[in-house]
Design an enzyme around this catalytic site. Structure first.
Site, PDB file in Angstrom:
ATOM      1  N   ARG A  61       0.809  -1.230   0.000  1.00  0.00           N
ATOM      2  CA  ARG A  61       0.000   0.000   0.000  1.00  0.00           C
ATOM      3  C   ARG A  61       0.835   1.271   0.000  1.00  0.00           C
ATOM      4  O   ARG A  61       0.357   2.328   0.400  1.00  0.00           O
ATOM      5  CB  ARG A  61      -0.973   0.033   1.180  1.00  0.00           C
ATOM      6  CG  ARG A  61      -2.008  -1.045   1.096  1.00  0.00           C
ATOM      7  CD  ARG A  61      -3.165  -0.807   2.028  1.00  0.00           C
ATOM      8  NE  ARG A  61      -3.942  -2.017   2.095  1.00  0.00           N
ATOM      9  CZ  ARG A  61      -3.625  -3.060   2.858  1.00  0.00           C
ATOM     10  NH1 ARG A  61      -2.586  -2.982   3.659  1.00  0.00           N
ATOM     11  NH2 ARG A  61      -4.359  -4.140   2.822  1.00  0.00           N
TER      12      ARG A  61
ATOM     13  N   LYS B 282       1.501  12.025 -10.942  1.00  0.00           N
ATOM     14  CA  LYS B 282       0.722  11.073 -11.739  1.00  0.00           C
ATOM     15  C   LYS B 282       1.608   9.877 -12.061  1.00  0.00           C
ATOM     16  O   LYS B 282       2.690  10.041 -12.633  1.00  0.00           O
ATOM     17  CB  LYS B 282       0.294  11.706 -13.062  1.00  0.00           C
ATOM     18  CG  LYS B 282      -0.928  12.572 -12.969  1.00  0.00           C
ATOM     19  CD  LYS B 282      -1.534  12.646 -14.367  1.00  0.00           C
ATOM     20  CE  LYS B 282      -2.089  14.001 -14.676  1.00  0.00           C
ATOM     21  NZ  LYS B 282      -2.531  14.086 -16.076  1.00  0.00           N
TER      22      LYS B 282
ATOM     23  N   GLU C 224       7.576  19.816 -24.945  1.00  0.00           N
ATOM     24  CA  GLU C 224       6.857  20.072 -23.690  1.00  0.00           C
ATOM     25  C   GLU C 224       7.364  21.368 -23.036  1.00  0.00           C
ATOM     26  O   GLU C 224       6.602  22.080 -22.393  1.00  0.00           O
ATOM     27  CB  GLU C 224       7.016  18.905 -22.711  1.00  0.00           C
ATOM     28  CG  GLU C 224       6.446  17.580 -23.201  1.00  0.00           C
ATOM     29  CD  GLU C 224       4.916  17.542 -23.326  1.00  0.00           C
ATOM     30  OE1 GLU C 224       4.229  18.491 -22.886  1.00  0.00           O
ATOM     31  OE2 GLU C 224       4.406  16.548 -23.895  1.00  0.00           O
TER      32      GLU C 224
ATOM     33  N   LYS D 291       5.206  24.073 -13.835  1.00  0.00           N
ATOM     34  CA  LYS D 291       4.386  22.877 -13.613  1.00  0.00           C
ATOM     35  C   LYS D 291       4.009  22.754 -12.138  1.00  0.00           C
ATOM     36  O   LYS D 291       2.871  22.441 -11.805  1.00  0.00           O
ATOM     37  CB  LYS D 291       5.073  21.608 -14.125  1.00  0.00           C
ATOM     38  CG  LYS D 291       4.171  20.395 -13.875  1.00  0.00           C
ATOM     39  CD  LYS D 291       4.196  19.309 -14.876  1.00  0.00           C
ATOM     40  CE  LYS D 291       3.126  18.260 -14.520  1.00  0.00           C
ATOM     41  NZ  LYS D 291       3.314  16.978 -15.160  1.00  0.00           N
TER      42      LYS D 291
ATOM     43  N   GLU E 141      -6.354  17.289 -10.717  1.00  0.00           N
ATOM     44  CA  GLU E 141      -6.784  17.567 -12.086  1.00  0.00           C
ATOM     45  C   GLU E 141      -8.294  17.657 -12.240  1.00  0.00           C
ATOM     46  O   GLU E 141      -8.905  16.945 -13.019  1.00  0.00           O
ATOM     47  CB  GLU E 141      -6.231  16.513 -13.055  1.00  0.00           C
ATOM     48  CG  GLU E 141      -6.272  17.008 -14.489  1.00  0.00           C
ATOM     49  CD  GLU E 141      -5.426  16.192 -15.448  1.00  0.00           C
ATOM     50  OE1 GLU E 141      -5.086  15.056 -15.113  1.00  0.00           O
ATOM     51  OE2 GLU E 141      -5.138  16.730 -16.524  1.00  0.00           O
TER      52      GLU E 141
ATOM     53  N   ARG F  13      -5.658  22.551 -13.741  1.00  0.00           N
ATOM     54  CA  ARG F  13      -4.471  21.814 -14.211  1.00  0.00           C
ATOM     55  C   ARG F  13      -4.587  21.454 -15.686  1.00  0.00           C
ATOM     56  O   ARG F  13      -3.583  21.170 -16.346  1.00  0.00           O
ATOM     57  CB  ARG F  13      -4.309  20.545 -13.362  1.00  0.00           C
ATOM     58  CG  ARG F  13      -3.069  19.729 -13.677  1.00  0.00           C
ATOM     59  CD  ARG F  13      -2.832  18.711 -12.589  1.00  0.00           C
ATOM     60  NE  ARG F  13      -1.767  17.767 -12.860  1.00  0.00           N
ATOM     61  CZ  ARG F  13      -1.328  16.885 -11.973  1.00  0.00           C
ATOM     62  NH1 ARG F  13      -1.868  16.831 -10.776  1.00  0.00           N
ATOM     63  NH2 ARG F  13      -0.368  16.049 -12.274  1.00  0.00           N
TER      64      ARG F  13
ATOM     65  N   ASN G  94      -2.698  20.625 -20.756  1.00  0.00           N
ATOM     66  CA  ASN G  94      -3.043  19.856 -21.959  1.00  0.00           C
ATOM     67  C   ASN G  94      -2.908  20.673 -23.239  1.00  0.00           C
ATOM     68  O   ASN G  94      -3.225  20.174 -24.318  1.00  0.00           O
ATOM     69  CB  ASN G  94      -4.473  19.330 -21.875  1.00  0.00           C
ATOM     70  CG  ASN G  94      -4.587  18.213 -20.863  1.00  0.00           C
ATOM     71  OD1 ASN G  94      -3.611  17.531 -20.584  1.00  0.00           O
ATOM     72  ND2 ASN G  94      -5.760  18.053 -20.300  1.00  0.00           N
TER      73      ASN G  94
ATOM     74  N   HIS H 189      -2.264  19.173 -26.646  1.00  0.00           N
ATOM     75  CA  HIS H 189      -2.365  17.711 -26.523  1.00  0.00           C
ATOM     76  C   HIS H 189      -3.644  17.127 -27.107  1.00  0.00           C
ATOM     77  O   HIS H 189      -3.660  15.953 -27.467  1.00  0.00           O
ATOM     78  CB  HIS H 189      -2.208  17.275 -25.065  1.00  0.00           C
ATOM     79  CG  HIS H 189      -0.771  17.314 -24.608  1.00  0.00           C
ATOM     80  ND1 HIS H 189      -0.053  18.484 -24.569  1.00  0.00           N
ATOM     81  CD2 HIS H 189       0.080  16.343 -24.210  1.00  0.00           C
ATOM     82  CE1 HIS H 189       1.173  18.226 -24.149  1.00  0.00           C
ATOM     83  NE2 HIS H 189       1.286  16.929 -23.930  1.00  0.00           N
TER      84      HIS H 189
ATOM     85  N   HIS I 113       5.936  11.511 -29.800  1.00  0.00           N
ATOM     86  CA  HIS I 113       4.988  12.300 -29.004  1.00  0.00           C
ATOM     87  C   HIS I 113       5.269  13.806 -29.082  1.00  0.00           C
ATOM     88  O   HIS I 113       4.361  14.609 -29.279  1.00  0.00           O
ATOM     89  CB  HIS I 113       5.039  11.808 -27.552  1.00  0.00           C
ATOM     90  CG  HIS I 113       4.145  12.566 -26.631  1.00  0.00           C
ATOM     91  ND1 HIS I 113       2.765  12.513 -26.727  1.00  0.00           N
ATOM     92  CD2 HIS I 113       4.411  13.415 -25.611  1.00  0.00           C
ATOM     93  CE1 HIS I 113       2.238  13.288 -25.794  1.00  0.00           C
ATOM     94  NE2 HIS I 113       3.213  13.850 -25.107  1.00  0.00           N
TER      95      HIS I 113
HETATM   96  N1  LIG Z   1       3.344  11.338 -15.094  1.00  0.00           N
HETATM   97  C1  LIG Z   1       3.193  12.409 -15.830  1.00  0.00           C
HETATM   98  O1  LIG Z   1       2.709  13.457 -15.387  1.00  0.00           O
HETATM   99  C2  LIG Z   1       3.638  12.376 -17.247  1.00  0.00           C
HETATM  100  C3  LIG Z   1       3.732  13.569 -17.993  1.00  0.00           C
HETATM  101  C4  LIG Z   1       4.199  13.498 -19.315  1.00  0.00           C
HETATM  102  C5  LIG Z   1       4.537  12.276 -19.853  1.00  0.00           C
HETATM  103  N2  LIG Z   1       4.425  11.139 -19.108  1.00  0.00           N
HETATM  104  C6  LIG Z   1       4.803   9.830 -19.663  1.00  0.00           C
HETATM  105  O2  LIG Z   1       6.195   9.836 -19.917  1.00  0.00           O
HETATM  106  C7  LIG Z   1       6.479   8.866 -20.913  1.00  0.00           C
HETATM  107  C8  LIG Z   1       7.492   9.429 -21.883  1.00  0.00           C
HETATM  108  O3  LIG Z   1       8.664   9.735 -21.170  1.00  0.00           O
HETATM  109  P1  LIG Z   1      10.076   9.752 -21.920  1.00  0.00           P
HETATM  110  O4  LIG Z   1       9.955  10.513 -23.159  1.00  0.00           O
HETATM  111  O5  LIG Z   1      11.076  10.157 -20.926  1.00  0.00           O
HETATM  112  O6  LIG Z   1      10.228   8.222 -22.358  1.00  0.00           O
HETATM  113  P2  LIG Z   1      11.203   7.049 -21.848  1.00  0.00           P
HETATM  114  O7  LIG Z   1      11.150   6.908 -20.379  1.00  0.00           O
HETATM  115  O8  LIG Z   1      10.860   5.850 -22.665  1.00  0.00           O
HETATM  116  O9  LIG Z   1      12.641   7.594 -22.239  1.00  0.00           O
HETATM  117  C9  LIG Z   1      12.945   7.843 -23.585  1.00  0.00           C
HETATM  118  C10 LIG Z   1      14.261   7.167 -23.987  1.00  0.00           C
HETATM  119  O10 LIG Z   1      15.357   7.889 -23.428  1.00  0.00           O
HETATM  120  C11 LIG Z   1      16.240   6.991 -22.770  1.00  0.00           C
HETATM  121  N3  LIG Z   1      16.929   7.746 -21.718  1.00  0.00           N
HETATM  122  C12 LIG Z   1      16.398   8.292 -20.612  1.00  0.00           C
HETATM  123  N4  LIG Z   1      17.319   8.984 -19.947  1.00  0.00           N
HETATM  124  C13 LIG Z   1      18.466   8.880 -20.642  1.00  0.00           C
HETATM  125  C14 LIG Z   1      19.770   9.417 -20.480  1.00  0.00           C
HETATM  126  N5  LIG Z   1      20.083  10.236 -19.477  1.00  0.00           N
HETATM  127  N6  LIG Z   1      20.709   9.098 -21.403  1.00  0.00           N
HETATM  128  C15 LIG Z   1      20.408   8.293 -22.463  1.00  0.00           C
HETATM  129  N7  LIG Z   1      19.185   7.783 -22.676  1.00  0.00           N
HETATM  130  C16 LIG Z   1      18.229   8.074 -21.771  1.00  0.00           C
HETATM  131  C17 LIG Z   1      15.359   5.900 -22.292  1.00  0.00           C
HETATM  132  O11 LIG Z   1      16.091   4.717 -22.034  1.00  0.00           O
HETATM  133  C18 LIG Z   1      14.397   5.742 -23.464  1.00  0.00           C
HETATM  134  O12 LIG Z   1      14.945   4.947 -24.468  1.00  0.00           O
HETATM  135  C19 LIG Z   1       5.143   8.506 -21.565  1.00  0.00           C
HETATM  136  O13 LIG Z   1       4.774   7.205 -21.156  1.00  0.00           O
HETATM  137  C20 LIG Z   1       4.167   9.525 -20.992  1.00  0.00           C
HETATM  138  O14 LIG Z   1       2.879   9.013 -20.847  1.00  0.00           O
HETATM  139  C21 LIG Z   1       3.996  11.180 -17.828  1.00  0.00           C
END
Ligand SMILES: NC(=O)c1ccc[n+]([C@@H]2O[C@H](COP(=O)([O-])OP(=O)(O)OC[C@H]3O[C@@H](n4cnc5c(N)ncnc54)[C@H](O)[C@@H]3O)[C@@H](O)[C@H]2O)c1
Length: 318
Positions: A88, A110, A152, A187, A197, A201, A205, A208, A225
């Site tokens: 939990r 989130k 972003e 943010k 949200e 908040r 978006n 998006h 993305h």
């Molecule tokens: N929780 C939230 O509020 C929120 C907000 C926006 C996006 N997201 C989520 O985030 C995800 C996308 O995140 P992302 O773009 O970071 O994707 P990801 O975590 O897949 O990372 C992208 C790539 O970068 C690589 N990487 C990360 N750090 C690195 C580093 N320092 N050096 C070399 N490679 C590195 C990873 O291994 C991966 O291949 C989506 O699933 C999205 O839904 C969540």
């Protein structure tokens, strides 16, 4: 009982980032180990959470265990969700290592995973105790991932930091530490005003609604993305300009910024029926129908609920 640390991290990211963190744990004789996270959105699944929970149990993790996610947004979302569920809830720390995670995903609490029926369908609001952000970790980030994060960052500047919008357009541009810090401030401010949200908040978006619809219409294979979000930002300005509530100059300046950071400025040809279907799905997922974030000028956006589907479709192109 003694405190233990479990790092949840993709192996290649752990190799890069952990040497910056573990010496301070070793100095204090805090035991730590690493659980591998497979990243990339196709691995953001319940099955992976289940495996991580299994590995925590196997290793005897207890309530004194701290889960520390080290990676991009996928790692933070999955690892945070596993931490929220295990017994939990384990105390949880985020160390974001992608630009997207530093400017966006690591802030706001989130966490969750995708489901075959929809992205981010399953999740929780679970705040980390600490977010440790070091822009030096971005040195190894591939170009494409950097562009994703910049989309972003540009969005965040339009939502809440006109000064950052200006600095991004200057030559030389701002240093990355400045970009990350400015985005975190915006943010955090927006999330604090609406942690669950319900209302305000939703300004985050911006770009998006159409961005997601584009990604979905192209079956998530056509556009990264960040590219989709960038095109969504341009469409949002076009709608605002057409309605006479924003100056065309902001559309042009955003287009220049996207190009500067390696993001596309022309939407690909997309099947209009698929696009409309994706927009409909988005509408069904939200009580009260489709709301849209309209940019008025950098630092000033407005949430409206009267944008027609044809207005959205028309705004994808000049
Ligand atoms: N929780 C939230 O509020 C929120 C907000 C926006 C996006 N997201 C989520 O985030 C995800 C996308 O995140 P992302 O773009 O970071 O994707 P990801 O975590 O897949 O990372 C992208 C790539 O970068 C690589 N990487 C990360 N750090 C690195 C580093 N320092 N050096 C070399 N490679 C590195 C990873 O291994 C991966 O291949 C989506 O699933 C999205 O839904 C969540």
């Amino acid at each position: 009982l003694e405190t233990r640390v479990f790092f949840l991290s993709p192996a290649h990211v752990a190799r890069l980032a952990l040497p910056r963190v573990t010496p301070s744990l070793d100095e204090r004789s805090v035991p730590w180990s690493v659980i591998h996270v497979e990243d990339g959105d196709e691995h953001k699944t319940m099955q992976q959470v289940e495996r991580i929970v299994g590995e925590l149990a196997e290793a005897g993790a207890s309530r004194d265990t701290v889960a520390v996610t080290v990676g991009g947004g996928v790692t933070g979302d999955i690892g945070g969700f596993a931490a929220s569920m295990y017994m939990r809830g384990l105390p949880f720390v985020q160390i974001p290592t992608s630009l997207l995670a530093q400017v966006d995903a690591s802030i706001g609490g989130k966490v969750g995973v995708n489901h075959a029926r929809a992205k981010n369908l399953v999740g929780a609001t679970y705040q980390p105790h600490l977010v440790l952000t070091d822009p030096a970790l971005l040195d190894t980030l591939p170009e494409r991932e950097f562009s994703n994060g910049m989309a972003e960052a540009i969005k965040t500047a339009i939502v809440g930091d006109p000064g950052l919008f200006e600095r991004l357009a200057q030559t030389p541009g701002p240093v990355i530490d400045d970009v990350v810090a400015a985005c975190v401030r915006v943010k955090a401010r927006v999330v604090e005003g609406d942690p669950f949200e319900r209302d305000s908040r939703r300004v985050l978006n911006l770009g998006h609604t159409l961005g997601h619809a584009l990604e979905a219409a192209l079956s998530y294979r056509g556009l990264p993305h960040g590219a989709a979000v960038g095109l969504g930002l341009l469409a949002a300005w076009r709608i605002a300009v057409a309605r006479g509530v924003a100056e065309p100059v902001w559309l042009e300046r955003t287009r220049e910024l996207l190009g500067r950071f390696g993001l596309p400025t022309e939407a690909p040809a997309v099947d209009e029926a698929s696009l409309r279907a994706a927009l409909q799905l988005d509408k069904k997922r939200r009580a009260g129908g489709l709301t849209f974030v309209l940019p008025l000028r950098p630092g000033r956006v407005e949430i409206v609920d009267d944008v027609a589907e044809r207005e959205l479709v028309a705004a994808l192109h000049d």
